[in-house]
Scaffold this active site. Sequence first.
Site, PDB file in Angstrom:
ATOM      1  N   ASP A 145      49.882 -47.293 -16.411  1.00 50.75           N
ATOM      2  CA  ASP A 145      49.739 -48.727 -16.613  1.00 50.75           C
ATOM      3  C   ASP A 145      48.493 -49.250 -15.888  1.00 50.75           C
ATOM      4  O   ASP A 145      48.162 -50.428 -15.982  1.00 50.75           O
ATOM      5  CB  ASP A 145      50.987 -49.497 -16.201  1.00 50.75           C
ATOM      6  CG  ASP A 145      51.395 -49.286 -14.749  1.00 50.75           C
ATOM      7  OD1 ASP A 145      50.661 -48.605 -14.016  1.00 50.75           O
ATOM      8  OD2 ASP A 145      52.460 -49.811 -14.358  1.00 50.75           O
ATOM      9  N   SER A 146      47.774 -48.340 -15.233  1.00 52.67           N
ATOM     10  CA  SER A 146      46.445 -48.656 -14.701  1.00 52.67           C
ATOM     11  C   SER A 146      45.495 -49.049 -15.817  1.00 52.67           C
ATOM     12  O   SER A 146      44.407 -49.573 -15.555  1.00 52.67           O
ATOM     13  CB  SER A 146      45.884 -47.455 -13.925  1.00 52.67           C
ATOM     14  OG  SER A 146      46.003 -46.258 -14.686  1.00 52.67           O
ATOM     15  N   ASP A 202      53.607 -44.206 -18.558  1.00 51.97           N
ATOM     16  CA  ASP A 202      54.213 -45.141 -17.612  1.00 51.97           C
ATOM     17  C   ASP A 202      55.140 -46.129 -18.305  1.00 51.97           C
ATOM     18  O   ASP A 202      54.824 -46.644 -19.384  1.00 51.97           O
ATOM     19  CB  ASP A 202      53.122 -45.949 -16.902  1.00 51.97           C
ATOM     20  CG  ASP A 202      52.782 -45.387 -15.529  1.00 51.97           C
ATOM     21  OD1 ASP A 202      53.587 -44.616 -14.979  1.00 51.97           O
ATOM     22  OD2 ASP A 202      51.713 -45.741 -15.008  1.00 51.97           O
ATOM     23  N   LYS A 212      57.272 -42.138 -16.792  1.00 50.07           N
ATOM     24  CA  LYS A 212      57.195 -42.310 -15.336  1.00 50.07           C
ATOM     25  C   LYS A 212      57.612 -43.727 -14.980  1.00 50.07           C
ATOM     26  O   LYS A 212      57.225 -44.675 -15.655  1.00 50.07           O
ATOM     27  CB  LYS A 212      55.782 -42.055 -14.811  1.00 50.07           C
ATOM     28  CG  LYS A 212      55.676 -42.220 -13.281  1.00 50.07           C
ATOM     29  CD  LYS A 212      54.317 -41.787 -12.746  1.00 50.07           C
ATOM     30  CE  LYS A 212      53.221 -42.795 -13.011  1.00 50.07           C
ATOM     31  NZ  LYS A 212      53.462 -44.088 -12.288  1.00 50.07           N
ATOM     32  N   GLU A 265      58.492 -46.377 -11.381  1.00 47.61           N
ATOM     33  CA  GLU A 265      58.306 -46.566  -9.948  1.00 47.61           C
ATOM     34  C   GLU A 265      59.624 -46.926  -9.264  1.00 47.61           C
ATOM     35  O   GLU A 265      60.486 -47.567  -9.864  1.00 47.61           O
ATOM     36  CB  GLU A 265      57.288 -47.678  -9.691  1.00 47.61           C
ATOM     37  CG  GLU A 265      55.919 -47.403 -10.274  1.00 47.61           C
ATOM     38  CD  GLU A 265      54.933 -48.547 -10.057  1.00 47.61           C
ATOM     39  OE1 GLU A 265      53.782 -48.427 -10.525  1.00 47.61           O
ATOM     40  OE2 GLU A 265      55.312 -49.559  -9.431  1.00 47.61           O
ATOM     41  N   GLU A 323      51.849 -41.916  -3.811  1.00 50.38           N
ATOM     42  CA  GLU A 323      50.583 -42.655  -3.783  1.00 50.38           C
ATOM     43  C   GLU A 323      50.379 -43.357  -2.444  1.00 50.38           C
ATOM     44  O   GLU A 323      51.261 -44.071  -1.961  1.00 50.38           O
ATOM     45  CB  GLU A 323      50.534 -43.681  -4.919  1.00 50.38           C
ATOM     46  CG  GLU A 323      49.228 -44.459  -4.968  1.00 50.38           C
ATOM     47  CD  GLU A 323      49.062 -45.311  -6.208  1.00 50.38           C
ATOM     48  OE1 GLU A 323      48.038 -46.015  -6.300  1.00 50.38           O
ATOM     49  OE2 GLU A 323      49.947 -45.274  -7.092  1.00 50.38           O
TER      50      GLU A 323
END
Length: 275
Positions: free
Chosen positions: A44-45, A83, A113, A115, A182
């Site tokens: 999602d960057s 993501d 993925k 978080e 991270e």
Amino acid sequence: MKNTVATFRKAKEEGKKLSMLTAYDYSTASLVDAAGINGILVGDSLGNVILGYEDTISVTMEDMIHHGAAVARGAKNALVVVDMPFMSYQGSVYDALNNAGRLMKEGRANAVKLEGGIEVVPQIKAIVQAGIPVMGHLGLTPQSINAFGGYKVQGKDEAAAQKLLDDAKALAEAGVFAIVLECVPSALATLVTEAVDVPTIGIGAGAGCDGQILVYQDMLGMFSDFTPKFVKRYANIGEAMKNAFQSYIEEVAEGVFPAEQHGYGISNEVIEKLY
């Protein structure tokens, strides 16, 4: 040979380092894949480096599906992880399962993925039980940037370090096949890596992780808004691109491009008949 979640597990068992990079489009994914990368993250960057947002919060499911499918078409051998964007899984187990399924069906992901730690274990278990591989993400989790108060190293005091370790163990028990760490102190990341039986993929977490990941625009010098300390620049592609663009502009202005060899011919007889 196609990389799979089994490939990642085997690498951990054999002590082989895993390499991952981000990609957001077909052509870049094809190049990264041809280089022999183990995994590609459609992160999602893309909100920052592709869409120009200040953070990842505004990225939607439609964004992730669109870019995920493009990358999947270019990646023949790399494991493609997509993501889950902000609020696509935090609300409920139902939302998490439904959106993970969309990323697999419509986004052509090999895995998803998300978080978070212990608080998202119910979502992870449901997704894994549905046959969808899940990669975890701990430490600096960009979707929680407002709660963190900025981009800061995580796990520096005893309580925070213990929580990160506990979270990693909980994710592994819940069934994730790998965990991204991270912006975590190197010694802590090494401890986590030794404590779980799934691969850890570091980004700003030191060499003790089982693998590494970087945003490809960062490591190629293509994204200049902000360069984290942990990024190593392997080439200055951004400068080379800018120079090429400037040369093109100058040649067009001066009439140098296109030259005769860049055009197509036609019989003089045809041209003469037009007058």
